[in-house]
Design an enzyme around this catalytic site. Structure first.
Site, PDB file in Angstrom:
ATOM      1  N   CYS A  73      -1.890  -4.667  -3.008  1.00 52.63           N
ATOM      2  CA  CYS A  73      -1.156  -3.412  -2.862  1.00 52.63           C
ATOM      3  C   CYS A  73      -1.088  -2.657  -4.185  1.00 52.63           C
ATOM      4  O   CYS A  73      -0.998  -1.429  -4.199  1.00 52.63           O
ATOM      5  CB  CYS A  73       0.249  -3.681  -2.330  1.00 52.63           C
ATOM      6  N   HIS A 443       6.285  -5.145  -3.565  1.00 57.43           N
ATOM      7  CA  HIS A 443       5.241  -4.397  -2.849  1.00 57.43           C
ATOM      8  C   HIS A 443       5.172  -2.981  -3.402  1.00 57.43           C
ATOM      9  O   HIS A 443       6.195  -2.348  -3.665  1.00 57.43           O
ATOM     10  CB  HIS A 443       5.557  -4.367  -1.348  1.00 57.43           C
TER      11      HIS A 443
END
Length: 508
Positions: A73, A443
């Protein structure tokens, strides 16, 4: 009446069914717990990733997502941010143009610039692709060829990857041959090479470097370091350092006072005292008052050091440092919200050469010859901010504007700020990278502008997108400005006069 063997078999079946029913009745509570956990997990995945069926076909106005290859990510969010910077994509196109005319081309996957350009063009909808989810593993493969070992299964930092990309692009540029060999007949036959240049090579001097090797990438800027002696007020020569991004620490929050991007920028350029520094001017003054032949020790005094922005880039990447350390030495993440705006004025942070004996007419003439980013590194001669009267507040506070300004539809409302009616260094927000989680796991997601319409490719879209790997949805400007930014990508906005100046320089 069943036969003996059949009766025994029927009894075994009945006993097995009763045992199975008893086992199922005992397992029912456990199945309820497992079912609840599965439902909670599915709800969490739905909130984070969105409906799986909706990703099969990309809706109009959205951009492709990127496949998460494990823990990539950090790479996906950075690529989405870079793809929202048209100047960077244009620079890559100009940078890679020389590969098209290469007589001995290498495989494309060996060049980071070509791989990166292909990905960014696809993410900015400049290349037709039927896939709504792209695979960026090719970028990791080419970085390994540049001796960067980046695992797709380990959590990495998006800002560190940004510097890996910019430094690798510089390495790619520096690896190219800058001097054509005398026996390279094909190069000598090129029409742009004159006979005078060829004769210069025979005498051993270097030929002119082509324009695409001279130009730096649009994130390249320069910092100035200014040192002034407190005792004699002598100023040491200004030192220049390059930067690809401004890494700003977040100052301590004050109760009841919101943190803004201006606070971080002012903290970055704030002056600091450096003690026990040798001052050549103080030593010279001391030597003039002593007898000839008498030894003089170097005079050590306290200097005031201040950073400024000597050259502002076309694309400005701002990194907000959210890493801090506890008293026990453990890493902590700072979650404070730093207010930022859709537009950013950087004039008050630009370094100005102090003016001593220049007339106002000469000053105005030099101001009109201000060099824009991407051209020669000339600096406007204007009074420095340090020479302004004490108590003068900055004309504009980035991140502390009214709500009406925050809702501006893609254009800067200069009429609302008469004193800032003609900023020279005005930037527009293009993308924001946000990190959710702590220092150990988390994230990365990205807010970015939607690409412009193909009918008007030079326009700037006012539609924002929220992207989490392969999930893409529309977002509002308010949602973007309310996020806890980790990386901010701004692009400079040129006035009409600056555009005309750039066009004239391009013709020359």
């Amino acid at each position: 009446m069943l036969p003996g063997g059949a009766a025994e078999a029927d009894g075994a079946v009945r006993r097995a069914l009763r045992a199975g029913a008893a086992a199922r009745s005992k397992a029912m509570p456990n199945w309820g717990v497992i079912g609840g956990a599965a439902a909670a997990l599915a709800a969490g995945l739905y909130v984070l990733w969105g409906p799986v069926g909706g990703r099969r076909r990309r809706r109009r106005g959205l951009v492709p997502g990127l496949l998460n290859l494990g823990n990539t990510c950090f790479m996906n969010s950075l690529l989405q941010g870079l793809s929202s910077c048209p100047s960077f994509i244009k620079w890559l196109e100009e940078f890679t143009a020389q590969y098209k005319t290469d007589q001995n081309p290498s495989p494309e996957h060996q060049y980071l610039s070509l791989t990166l350009l292909r990905l960014l063009r696809a993410l900015s909808c400049q290349e037709v692709t039927e896939d709504d989810v792209l695979d960026a593993s090719c970028l990791l493969e080419v970085l390994r060829m540049y001796r960067w070992q980046i695992s797709s299964f380990e959590e990495q930092d998006a800002h560190e990857l940004f510097h890996v990309l910019t430094s690798s692009l510089e390495d790619e540029r520096d690896r190219q041959p800058r001097v054509t060999h005398l026996f390279d007949v094909h190069s000598l036959e090129q029409p742009e090479i004159t006979q005078k240049q060829i004769s210069c090579r025979t005498r051993g001097s270097l030929p002119p470097v082509s324009n695409h090797w001279k130009s730096q990438h649009p994130f390249h800027g320069r910092l100035t370091s200014n040192m002034v002696c407190k005792h004699c007020e002598h100023q040491s020569p200004v030192r220049y350092d390059t930067f690809d991004s401004l890494s700003l620490s977040i100052p301590a929050a004050v109760w009841g006072r919101p943190l803004t991007l201006d606070h971080c920028l002012l903290h970055f350029i704030s002056s600091e005292s450096v003690k026990d520094v040798v001052c050549d001017n103080c030593t010279k003054i001391q030597a003039e008052g002593t007898l000839k032949g008498q030894s003089i020790e170097n005079q050590r005094t306290t200097f005031v050091k201040q950073l400024k922005l000597g050259k502002l880039p076309q694309c400005l990447c701002i990194h907000l440092q959210r890493l801090s350390w506890s008293n026990q030495g453990t890493p902590l993440k700072r979650h404070e919200h730093v207010q930022f705006n859709e537009f950013l004025i950087m004039d008050i942070y630009k370094y100005r050469i102090p003016v001593h004996k220049a007339s106002q007419n000469e000053l105005n003439q030099k101001n009109s010859e201000e060099t824009t980013p991407g051209t020669k590194d000339r600096i406007t001669v204007k009074p420095s901010d340090a020479e302004q009267p004490s108590g003068t507040k900055p004309l504009f506070m980035n991140g502390a504007c009214s709500s009406s300004f925050l809702m501006s539809p893609g254009t800067f409302p200069l009429a609302a700020f008469p004193e800032c009616s003609s900023p020279v260094y005005l930037y527009r927000l293009m993308a924001v990278v946000v990190h959710h989680g702590d220092m150990h796991s988390g994230h990365f997601v990205t807010y970015r502008r939607s690409p412009p319409s193909p009918k008007n490719p030079l326009s700037v879209s006012s539609q924002w997108l929220w992207i989490s790997d392969d999930t893409v949805r529309k977002a509002s400007l308010q949602e973007v400005l309310s996020s806890s930014a980790y990386l901010l990508f701004y692009e400079r906005v040129h006035s009409r006069a600056q555009h005309q100046s750039l066009e004239l320089r391009a013709e020359e």
